[in-house]
Design an enzyme around this catalytic site. Structure first.
Site, mmCIF file in Angstrom:
data_model
loop_
_atom_site.group_PDB
_atom_site.id
_atom_site.type_symbol
_atom_site.label_atom_id
_atom_site.label_comp_id
_atom_site.label_asym_id
_atom_site.label_seq_id
_atom_site.Cartn_x
_atom_site.Cartn_y
_atom_site.Cartn_z
ATOM 1 N N ALA A 60 -37.397 13.365 -1.247
ATOM 2 C CA ALA A 60 -36.799 14.590 -1.773
ATOM 3 C C ALA A 60 -35.460 14.260 -2.409
ATOM 4 C CB ALA A 60 -36.604 15.625 -0.670
ATOM 5 N N THR A 62 -31.963 15.321 -2.029
ATOM 6 C CA THR A 62 -31.276 16.014 -0.934
ATOM 7 C C THR A 62 -29.763 16.104 -1.103
ATOM 8 O OG1 THR A 62 -31.169 13.951 0.332
ATOM 9 C CG2 THR A 62 -33.062 15.396 0.740
ATOM 10 N N ASP A 102 -34.836 24.565 5.645
ATOM 11 C CA ASP A 102 -34.318 25.887 6.005
ATOM 12 C C ASP A 102 -33.442 26.477 4.908
ATOM 13 O OD1 ASP A 102 -32.526 23.752 6.645
ATOM 14 O OD2 ASP A 102 -31.300 25.114 7.831
ATOM 15 N N TYR A 125 -30.453 23.187 -4.758
ATOM 16 C CA TYR A 125 -31.299 22.421 -3.840
ATOM 17 C C TYR A 125 -32.324 23.323 -3.165
ATOM 18 C CZ TYR A 125 -32.673 20.219 0.550
ATOM 19 O OH TYR A 125 -33.400 19.749 1.619
ATOM 20 N N TRP A 150 -31.853 20.270 9.399
ATOM 21 C CA TRP A 150 -30.816 19.396 9.951
ATOM 22 C C TRP A 150 -31.392 18.100 10.539
ATOM 23 C CZ3 TRP A 150 -26.659 22.868 12.841
ATOM 24 C CH2 TRP A 150 -26.096 23.757 11.908
#
Length: 293
Positions: A60, A62, A102, A125, A150
């Site tokens: 990804a 990130t 999330d 993002y 997280w």
């Protein structure tokens, strides 16, 4: 079974998946040095050549703040690449595992989010990751999308390694206490992924197809970053090396950033538990085990 694992060499989760998926079959680990995920035709050609039964995407973009100025790159990796993977999975009759975040939520709900709660990402993002989820669902291959939160390990760049570094450099630390979510150990996330796939080991693509959908999968329970930092310092196996004497709570607005973060983005993982009969342990227990490993 042949498995193609994207992000399997450098990423925190991918590195763990490379180990935990190995008992299930041949794992072909791919990273950015091997294949540019921005090149959708090359990605499609690679998957056609490999012809895996399972595609696992642990890669990804990130860099949450940098994405605000690199929107095209974020969407290329977080939306267009997953779409190409999903199209390849459908063409090959393979299953696809994909991890999301999330950060697709705005954090204003006031309780842990369920899968059917409305999404409202606050950042490029978050929007790019949500677009990736939607692309896979639109293609309609056999897929499992796992929203997590997280993610950490003691390898590479994570909140744990940063906190331990700060604790050895400063006598006072300020950590935000108004951002709340589920700390998730990458190793446990990888292990539970492999455990659920083992339930369908006779025909993994069919099993993934049967269970196809979107699930929340993160450490059990939630904490603020301040509470998380407290536990990191308390479980530090080398506490004598710490210089920090005071840990203070702070507000997010005291640390200006390009991207806006959700305040309360904890995930409710009960749907995953009911579907697969598995769940990650309480985040405090996982953190302690991680730091003892």
């Amino acid at each position: 079974m042949k498995i193609v694992l994207f992000g399997g060499k450098l990423g925190q989760l991918g590195w763990e998946l490379r180990r935990t998926l190995a008992p299930l079959g041949e794992v072909v680990a791919v990273d950015r040095d091997d294949l540019d995920l921005r090149d959708a035709p090359a990605l499609t050609a690679f998957l056609r050549e490999q012809a895996p039964q399972l595609i696992v995407n642990a890669s990804a973009y990130t860099a949450v703040d940098r994405a605000e100025t690199e929107q095209d790159l974020a969407f290329a990796i977080n939306e267009q690449a997953p779409r190409a993977m999903a199209e390849s999975a459908r063409a090959l009759g393979a299953g696809l595992i994909h991890y999301s975040t999330d950060y697709v939520f705005d954090g204003a709900l006031g309780r842990p989010y369920a899968e059917d709660d409305a999404t409202k990402p606050l950042s490029v993002y978050g929007r790019s990751k949500l677009a990736g989820e939607q692309a896979i669902q639109e293609v309609g291959c056999a897929h499992l999308i796992f929203r997590t939160a997280w993610v950490y390990s003691t390898r590479g760049d994570s909140f744990i390694t940063k906190t331990l570094q700060w604790a050895r450099q400063k006598t006072e630390l300020r950590v935000v206490d108004d951002q709340v979510s589920n700390p998730t150990w990458a190793r446990m996330l990888a292990e539970v992924t492999s455990m659920l796939l083992a339930q369908g080991i006779g025909d993994v693509p069919a099993y993934v197809g049967e269970k196809s959908g979107l699930y929340h999968l993160a450490g059990w329970g939630f904490a603020s970053r301040y509470e998380w930092a407290q536990q990191i310092l308390a479980n530090d196996p080398k506490r004598t090396e710490q210089l920090v004497q005071t840990l203070l709570p702070a507000r997010t607005d005291e640390f200006p950033a390009l991207a806006e973060r959700p305040f309360f983005s904890a995930l409710d993982c009960s749907h995953f538990e009911k579907t697969f009969g598995l769940r990650l342990p309480p985040w405090q227990e996982a953190l302690q085990r991680c730091m003892e490993a």
